[in-house]
Design a protein around this motif. Structure first.
Motif, PDB file in Angstrom:
ATOM      1  N   MET A 155       0.835  -1.227  -0.100  1.00 49.82           N
ATOM      2  CA  MET A 155      -0.082  -0.053   0.004  1.00 49.82           C
ATOM      3  C   MET A 155       0.941   1.441   0.057  1.00 49.82           C
ATOM      4  SD  MET A 155      -2.929  -1.376  -0.315  1.00 49.82           S
ATOM      5  CE  MET A 155      -3.830   0.094  -0.066  1.00 49.82           C
ATOM      6  N   ARG A 156       2.077   0.930   0.164  1.00 50.63           N
ATOM      7  CA  ARG A 156       3.079   2.212   0.111  1.00 50.63           C
ATOM      8  C   ARG A 156       2.532   3.211   1.120  1.00 50.63           C
ATOM      9  NH1 ARG A 156       5.885   0.334  -3.541  1.00 50.63           N
ATOM     10  NH2 ARG A 156       5.645  -0.106  -5.745  1.00 50.63           N
ATOM     11  N   MET A 157       2.414   2.759   2.451  1.00 53.73           N
ATOM     12  CA  MET A 157       2.114   3.476   3.585  1.00 53.73           C
ATOM     13  C   MET A 157       3.231   3.426   4.379  1.00 53.73           C
ATOM     14  SD  MET A 157      -2.123   2.891   4.373  1.00 53.73           S
ATOM     15  CE  MET A 157      -3.088   3.561   3.568  1.00 53.73           C
ATOM     16  N   SER A 158       3.375   4.526   5.381  1.00 54.48           N
ATOM     17  CA  SER A 158       4.216   4.807   6.479  1.00 54.48           C
ATOM     18  C   SER A 158       3.844   3.586   7.573  1.00 54.48           C
ATOM     19  CB  SER A 158       4.433   6.081   7.061  1.00 54.48           C
ATOM     20  OG  SER A 158       3.213   6.390   7.723  1.00 54.48           O
ATOM     21  N   LEU A 159       4.903   3.545   8.389  1.00 57.66           N
ATOM     22  CA  LEU A 159       4.491   2.663   9.447  1.00 57.66           C
ATOM     23  C   LEU A 159       3.568   3.057  10.488  1.00 57.66           C
ATOM     24  CD1 LEU A 159       5.311   0.139  11.527  1.00 57.66           C
ATOM     25  CD2 LEU A 159       7.012   1.666  12.359  1.00 57.66           C
TER      26      LEU A 159
END
Length: 184
Positions: free
Chosen positions: A136-140
């Motif tokens: 999803m190319r999301m941050s932690l």
């Protein structure tokens, strides 16, 4: 690894249990609250590390082949390669860790069983969240907010239920002779 007919039957029964209760879920975002984790812990509680992991692996394979056994009555390779696929694959790690604690410590040390299940859940979170972040190319921070933090209370309840029900299932299987190969 040779399995006796009793072991094969026990594994099949617990795989069926996962297939029956695993699909039930409540969608609350990209990752639903499902009963799959409780089913996985019931497997390892009832069968121990080796046979419990075999049941969980079989459950995942059945879902990979398209049977609607995952949350929301879904299945297939697309589900495993999708955003929640890391959590499904993580069931194996969760089962292995929880099963090791359950096998290693006697029933009177249920607190150690709970510790093992919580540790297994943490590894599931780590594996699944890393997979989710990558796809999803999301941050932690975003991924934890979507995929972990809302689920902690539900998962603690499921762990407690699995411990209570699991000991009962394990004892019942031992009494029927289905688990003579395990210590209870």
């Amino acid at each position: 690894m040779r399995l006796t007919p009793k072991q094969m039957t026990s594994i099949a029964i617990m795989t069926a249990l996962c297939c029956i209760i695993g699909p039930f879920s409540i969608p609350i975002g990209p990752v639903p609250v499902s009963l799959s984790t409780m089913a996985v812990f019931l497997c390892v509680y009832a069968l121990g590390l080796r046979d419990g992991c075999a049941a969980v692996g079989l459950y995942i394979l059945l879902g990979a082949f398209g049977l609607p056994v995952f949350s929301g009555f879904s299945g297939g390779i697309a589900k495993l390669s999708g955003p929640t696929g890391g959590y499904i694959i993580g069931y194996l790690f969760m089962a292995a860790i929880g099963g090791w604690f359950i096998d290693r410590f006697p029933a009177k040390k249920v607190y150690m069983h709970l510790c093992g299940m919580i540790l297994g859940e943490m590894v599931l979170y780590a594996f699944g969240t890393a997979w989710f972040m990558f796809l999803m190319r999301m941050s932690l921070r975003q991924s934890l907010a979507l995929c972990v933090i809302p689920f902690i209370p539900f998962d603690l309840i499921k762990i407690g239920l699995a411990a209570m029900l699991g000991m009962g299932v394990r004892t019942a299987l031992a009494r029927t002779g289905m688990m003579e190969y395990h210590k209870v």
